[in-house]
Design a protein around this motif. Structure first.
Motif: not given
Ligand code: LMR
Length: 348
Positions: A66-84
């Motif tokens: 999900f984080a990677k898709l968001v990065d690609e689709k927003t050209e880095g304008k949204v950064n999903v920080e995942v904390y597992p």
């Protein structure tokens, strides 16, 4: 003169206070910005996503995707920080962190939402779901909307978005093989949350203790509890085979997830970015469902190869456990509601 000065000062103070209050109110109700809201790759909008399983679990992999898709689709304008791995928040505090906005997105096993709405324990009702297809039909059903779009969530500033899948739960323990109902007697199991699971173990003449996921390995290792219930994949990725000796394939309940976000935060995401984030979430959801089946299968093989004793219960053996667990329905149908239980049954 003094009096006049004092009055003027008070009037000015009142004006300033009123202006501040007005700003605050306006900010809270202001609509989300159009376009990208001015966010850039250098100064992105950060979405903090916290969860409790490891990065190589079903949920961990889907979250990374999900984080990677968001990065690609927003050209880095949204950064999903995942904390597992409960790194940021664990079972005991992630829901509070979501409500307060300290984290923006969580994906708990749905039974943990019991704190907000006890109906989420539908997932623990013994043998309610026949198979994976049945669970999937539920995720996209109108019945699921009863809880995913409930007032209880909105009242806590939470929005439920989609379901992610994991799979059926199975029992394990380190005392002896669990095959018949009598085998459970006197054992103590770790439970995720809520009264339904407590009642389930009680119906099997066993005890239970609610223990956070992040503390379960240690609890099994130290003998605080003798056993636990979980999916193949959670068992395997937490390496419970190191601290458990017997695994019974019982499929007695489900463990699935839903994605919950902080409502105020979510509704403030600028429109163009929100579209991209939602598209990413839909794609990640498809992936999560595919992964759930594949990864659980792989994990089952790992468990069988790990050297612990694996008991694949027959239909008759499962039926006997199901019968023993009937009191759970007597006790909790009113809480979960007939609407939800029958609605799920009707989807078979
Ligand atoms: C558990 O506590 O066993 C699960 O909820 C962990 C998870 O998130 O899959």
């Amino acid at each position: 003169m003094k009096k006049w000065l004092f009055m003027s000062f008070m009037a000015l103070l009142l004006l300033v206070l009123a202006a501040c209050g007005g700003d605050k109110k306006e900010a809270a109700s202001a609509p989300a910005a159009e376009g990208d809201g001015g966010y850039t790759k250098e100064k992105p909008l950060v979405i903090k996503f916290s969860h409790v399983t490891s990065i190589d679990s079903v949920k961990g992999k889907a979250a990374e995707a999900f984080a990677k898709l968001v990065d690609e689709k927003t050209e880095g304008k949204v950064n999903v920080e995942v904390y597992p791995s409960s790194q940021l928040y664990g079972d005991n505090d992630e829901l509070d962190a979501l409500v307060s906005g300290n984290v923006h997105m969580i994906a708990p096993s749905v039974t943990k939402m019991v704190k907000i709405d006890p109906r989420w324990q539908y997932v623990d009702m013994p043998y309610l779901f026949e198979n994976q297809e049945h669970a999937r039909k539920f995720f996209n059903s109108d019945v699921a909307k009863l809880i995913l779009e409930s007032d209880q969530l909105a009242a806590n500033d939470i929005k439920g978005l989609v379901f992610w899948e994991n799979g059926f739960k199975h029992f394990s323990n380190n005392k002896h093989p669990l095959v018949t109902v009598d085998d459970f007697k006197g054992l103590k199991f770790r439970a995720q949350a809520g009264k339904v699971l407590e009642s389930q173990f009680k119906a099997l003449n066993a005890g239970s203790a609610t223990i956070a996921f992040g503390e379960t390995y240690a609890a099994l290792q130290q003998g605080t509890v003798d056993g636990q219930e979980n999916t193949f994949n959670n068992f395997d990725t937490q390496k419970y085979q190191e601290v458990q000796k017997y695994f019974s394939v019982s499929e007695h309940g489900r463990l699935d997830y839903a994605i919950f976000v902080n409502k105020t935060f979510w509704e403030k995401i600028p429109s163009e970015l929100l579209t991209a984030v939602e598209e990413s979430l839909n794609e990640a959801t498809t992936l999560a469902w595919d992964l759930a089946a594949e990864e659980n299968e792989k994990s089952f093989e790992n468990i069988k190869n790990s050297g612990i004793e694996v008991l694949e219960l027959s239909d008759a053996e499962k039926e006997a456990i199901k019968k023993q667990l009937e009191p759970v329905y007597e006790e909790f149908t009113d809480v979960i509601t007939e609407e939800l239980i029958n609605g799920i049954r009707d989807l078979k």
